[in-house]
Write a protein that holds these residues in place. Structure first.
Motif, PDB file in Angstrom:
ATOM      1  N   LEU A 122       3.477  11.273  -2.639  1.00  0.00           N
ATOM      2  CA  LEU A 122       2.250  11.616  -2.856  1.00  0.00           C
ATOM      3  C   LEU A 122       1.167  10.726  -3.941  1.00  0.00           C
ATOM      4  O   LEU A 122       0.011  10.430  -3.170  1.00  0.00           O
ATOM      5  CB  LEU A 122       2.046  12.797  -3.317  1.00  0.00           C
ATOM      6  CG  LEU A 122       2.468  14.383  -2.764  1.00  0.00           C
ATOM      7  CD1 LEU A 122       2.579  15.435  -3.230  1.00  0.00           C
ATOM      8  CD2 LEU A 122       1.204  14.469  -1.458  1.00  0.00           C
ATOM      9  N   ASN A 123       2.034  10.240  -4.669  1.00  0.00           N
ATOM     10  CA  ASN A 123       1.192   9.097  -5.702  1.00  0.00           C
ATOM     11  C   ASN A 123       0.775   7.825  -4.678  1.00  0.00           C
ATOM     12  O   ASN A 123      -0.323   7.436  -4.677  1.00  0.00           O
ATOM     13  CB  ASN A 123       2.219   8.781  -6.698  1.00  0.00           C
ATOM     14  CG  ASN A 123       1.455   7.739  -7.838  1.00  0.00           C
ATOM     15  OD1 ASN A 123       1.282   6.625  -7.348  1.00  0.00           O
ATOM     16  ND2 ASN A 123       1.279   8.306  -8.996  1.00  0.00           N
ATOM     17  N   ASP A 124       1.730   7.609  -4.002  1.00  0.00           N
ATOM     18  CA  ASP A 124       1.703   6.506  -3.201  1.00  0.00           C
ATOM     19  C   ASP A 124       0.419   6.759  -2.027  1.00  0.00           C
ATOM     20  O   ASP A 124      -0.419   5.695  -1.603  1.00  0.00           O
ATOM     21  CB  ASP A 124       2.840   5.879  -2.307  1.00  0.00           C
ATOM     22  CG  ASP A 124       3.929   5.384  -3.094  1.00  0.00           C
ATOM     23  OD1 ASP A 124       3.419   4.843  -4.273  1.00  0.00           O
ATOM     24  OD2 ASP A 124       4.987   5.084  -2.228  1.00  0.00           O
ATOM     25  N   ALA A 125       0.331   7.870  -1.371  1.00  0.00           N
ATOM     26  CA  ALA A 125      -0.558   8.425  -0.463  1.00  0.00           C
ATOM     27  C   ALA A 125      -2.152   8.372  -1.294  1.00  0.00           C
ATOM     28  O   ALA A 125      -3.136   7.874  -0.878  1.00  0.00           O
ATOM     29  CB  ALA A 125      -0.374   9.749   0.141  1.00  0.00           C
ATOM     30  N   PHE A 126      -2.094   8.838  -2.302  1.00  0.00           N
ATOM     31  CA  PHE A 126      -3.317   9.075  -3.150  1.00  0.00           C
ATOM     32  C   PHE A 126      -3.878   7.574  -3.499  1.00  0.00           C
ATOM     33  O   PHE A 126      -5.044   7.367  -3.460  1.00  0.00           O
ATOM     34  CB  PHE A 126      -3.186   9.783  -4.535  1.00  0.00           C
ATOM     35  CG  PHE A 126      -3.358  11.325  -4.300  1.00  0.00           C
ATOM     36  CD1 PHE A 126      -4.509  12.015  -3.554  1.00  0.00           C
ATOM     37  CD2 PHE A 126      -2.204  12.118  -4.620  1.00  0.00           C
ATOM     38  CE1 PHE A 126      -4.506  13.206  -3.615  1.00  0.00           C
ATOM     39  CE2 PHE A 126      -2.473  13.823  -4.524  1.00  0.00           C
ATOM     40  CZ  PHE A 126      -3.387  14.099  -3.929  1.00  0.00           C
ATOM     41  N   ARG A 127      -2.841   6.768  -3.927  1.00  0.00           N
ATOM     42  CA  ARG A 127      -3.501   5.199  -4.234  1.00  0.00           C
ATOM     43  C   ARG A 127      -3.972   4.775  -3.021  1.00  0.00           C
ATOM     44  O   ARG A 127      -5.032   3.705  -3.210  1.00  0.00           O
ATOM     45  CB  ARG A 127      -2.323   4.579  -4.918  1.00  0.00           C
ATOM     46  CG  ARG A 127      -2.135   5.062  -6.495  1.00  0.00           C
ATOM     47  CD  ARG A 127      -1.201   3.810  -7.205  1.00  0.00           C
ATOM     48  NE  ARG A 127       0.098   4.242  -6.445  1.00  0.00           N
ATOM     49  CZ  ARG A 127       1.152   3.246  -6.572  1.00  0.00           C
ATOM     50  NH1 ARG A 127       0.801   1.886  -7.025  1.00  0.00           N
ATOM     51  NH2 ARG A 127       2.345   3.547  -5.831  1.00  0.00           N
ATOM     52  N   LEU A 174      -5.465   6.083  -0.239  1.00  0.00           N
ATOM     53  CA  LEU A 174      -6.523   6.684   0.076  1.00  0.00           C
ATOM     54  C   LEU A 174      -7.789   6.301  -1.037  1.00  0.00           C
ATOM     55  O   LEU A 174      -8.917   5.893  -0.629  1.00  0.00           O
ATOM     56  CB  LEU A 174      -6.312   8.367  -0.303  1.00  0.00           C
ATOM     57  CG  LEU A 174      -7.727   9.021  -0.054  1.00  0.00           C
ATOM     58  CD1 LEU A 174      -8.429   8.805   1.713  1.00  0.00           C
ATOM     59  CD2 LEU A 174      -7.580  10.550  -0.112  1.00  0.00           C
ATOM     60  N   LEU A 175      -7.458   6.346  -2.497  1.00  0.00           N
ATOM     61  CA  LEU A 175      -8.456   5.870  -3.346  1.00  0.00           C
ATOM     62  C   LEU A 175      -8.724   4.597  -3.061  1.00  0.00           C
ATOM     63  O   LEU A 175     -10.144   4.434  -3.152  1.00  0.00           O
ATOM     64  CB  LEU A 175      -7.923   6.251  -4.686  1.00  0.00           C
ATOM     65  CG  LEU A 175      -7.840   7.713  -5.039  1.00  0.00           C
ATOM     66  CD1 LEU A 175      -7.172   7.917  -6.579  1.00  0.00           C
ATOM     67  CD2 LEU A 175      -9.017   8.383  -5.045  1.00  0.00           C
ATOM     68  N   SER A 176      -7.870   3.650  -2.765  1.00  0.00           N
ATOM     69  CA  SER A 176      -8.084   2.297  -2.304  1.00  0.00           C
ATOM     70  C   SER A 176      -9.060   2.220  -1.169  1.00  0.00           C
ATOM     71  O   SER A 176     -10.091   1.285  -1.031  1.00  0.00           O
ATOM     72  CB  SER A 176      -6.831   1.270  -2.120  1.00  0.00           C
ATOM     73  OG  SER A 176      -6.353   1.292  -3.480  1.00  0.00           O
ATOM     74  N   SER A 177      -8.781   2.912  -0.287  1.00  0.00           N
ATOM     75  CA  SER A 177      -9.725   2.960   1.093  1.00  0.00           C
ATOM     76  C   SER A 177     -11.177   3.388   0.789  1.00  0.00           C
ATOM     77  O   SER A 177     -12.074   2.946   1.120  1.00  0.00           O
ATOM     78  CB  SER A 177      -9.124   3.814   2.008  1.00  0.00           C
ATOM     79  OG  SER A 177      -8.106   3.256   2.637  1.00  0.00           O
ATOM     80  N   VAL A 178     -11.200   4.484  -0.111  1.00  0.00           N
ATOM     81  CA  VAL A 178     -12.506   4.999  -0.622  1.00  0.00           C
ATOM     82  C   VAL A 178     -13.313   3.957  -1.334  1.00  0.00           C
ATOM     83  O   VAL A 178     -14.426   3.750  -1.277  1.00  0.00           O
ATOM     84  CB  VAL A 178     -12.337   6.210  -1.274  1.00  0.00           C
ATOM     85  CG1 VAL A 178     -13.875   6.399  -1.952  1.00  0.00           C
ATOM     86  CG2 VAL A 178     -11.705   7.272  -0.582  1.00  0.00           C
ATOM     87  N   ARG A 179     -12.532   3.068  -2.184  1.00  0.00           N
ATOM     88  CA  ARG A 179     -12.906   2.206  -2.941  1.00  0.00           C
ATOM     89  C   ARG A 179     -13.635   1.031  -2.175  1.00  0.00           C
ATOM     90  O   ARG A 179     -14.638   0.311  -2.426  1.00  0.00           O
ATOM     91  CB  ARG A 179     -11.760   1.484  -3.991  1.00  0.00           C
ATOM     92  CG  ARG A 179     -12.602   0.669  -4.883  1.00  0.00           C
ATOM     93  CD  ARG A 179     -11.494   0.155  -6.188  1.00  0.00           C
ATOM     94  NE  ARG A 179     -10.014   0.052  -5.367  1.00  0.00           N
ATOM     95  CZ  ARG A 179      -9.029  -0.183  -6.435  1.00  0.00           C
ATOM     96  NH1 ARG A 179      -9.080  -0.087  -7.623  1.00  0.00           N
ATOM     97  NH2 ARG A 179      -7.927  -0.323  -5.718  1.00  0.00           N
TER      98      ARG A 179
END
Length: 191
Positions: A159-164, A166-171
């Protein structure tokens, strides 16, 4: 010889006269109306990237909702000791995502803005919000990277990897939005 019926010829002439009158008076009115709103139509063409931003932010939101459900489920199954850190992480992610949500709403408002100078004002707020959101995303990714060492269970690591990710894509989306938010030259910037 063809025998024309006078009533049909008369009706055709009346229709032709009506069409000419509509064309003669209606076309200038239509062109005038188009000239009044032409600048906003032309400006909207410059903002063709907005559709891409809307689509990407919606896709990111859908991914976030899915990850959020998984994360809440793992909080529920965590030990008391792990639960505190997971709730802390969840709160941080929620705060960051609120900024992304505000950015999405400002984008929608700027698309709907009618006068160009109103759009400029909203675009300025959108640019400022995008910069703030970018900083929040940076902080969230950094926090998640620092928590990797404390994560012992595989599902938390995933989940941590998935959130990072996703947040990188949003960034990346937000970075492109920041570059794209330039006000039109013909409106004065208000203090």
């Amino acid at each position: 010889m063809v025998d024309y019926q006078p009533s049909l010829v008369g009706n055709a002439r009346e229709e032709l006269t009506r069409f000419q009158a509509i064309f003669r008076f209606g076309l200038p009115a239509l062109l005038f109306a188009g000239a009044l709103h032409g600048s906003s139509v032309a400006w909207s063409a410059v903002r063709a990237g907005d559709a891409t931003f809307v689509y990407e932010l919606e896709a990111h939101t859908n991914a976030m909702v899915s990850l959020e459900k998984e994360f809440i489920s793992s909080i529920d199954s965590a030990s008391d000791q792990e639960r505190f850190n997971l709730y802390w992480t969840y709160n941080q992610l929620t705060g960051t995502w609120l900024q992304v949500d505000l950015l999405e709403r400002l984008l929608a408002a700027s698309i709907d803005a009618a006068p160009i100078c109103d759009e400029e004002e909203i675009r300025t707020m959108l640019r400022d919000q995008a910069q703030f959101t970018r900083a929040e995303l940076d902080q969230a990714v950094t926090d998640l990277e620092h928590h990797v060492a404390a994560i012992k269970r595989y599902d938390y690591q995933r989940l941590n990897d998935a959130f990072r990710s996703l947040l990188s894509s949003v960034r990346a989306t937000v970075d492109r939005m920041i570059v794209d938010q330039r006000p039109p030259a013909h409106c004065s910037i208000r203090p």
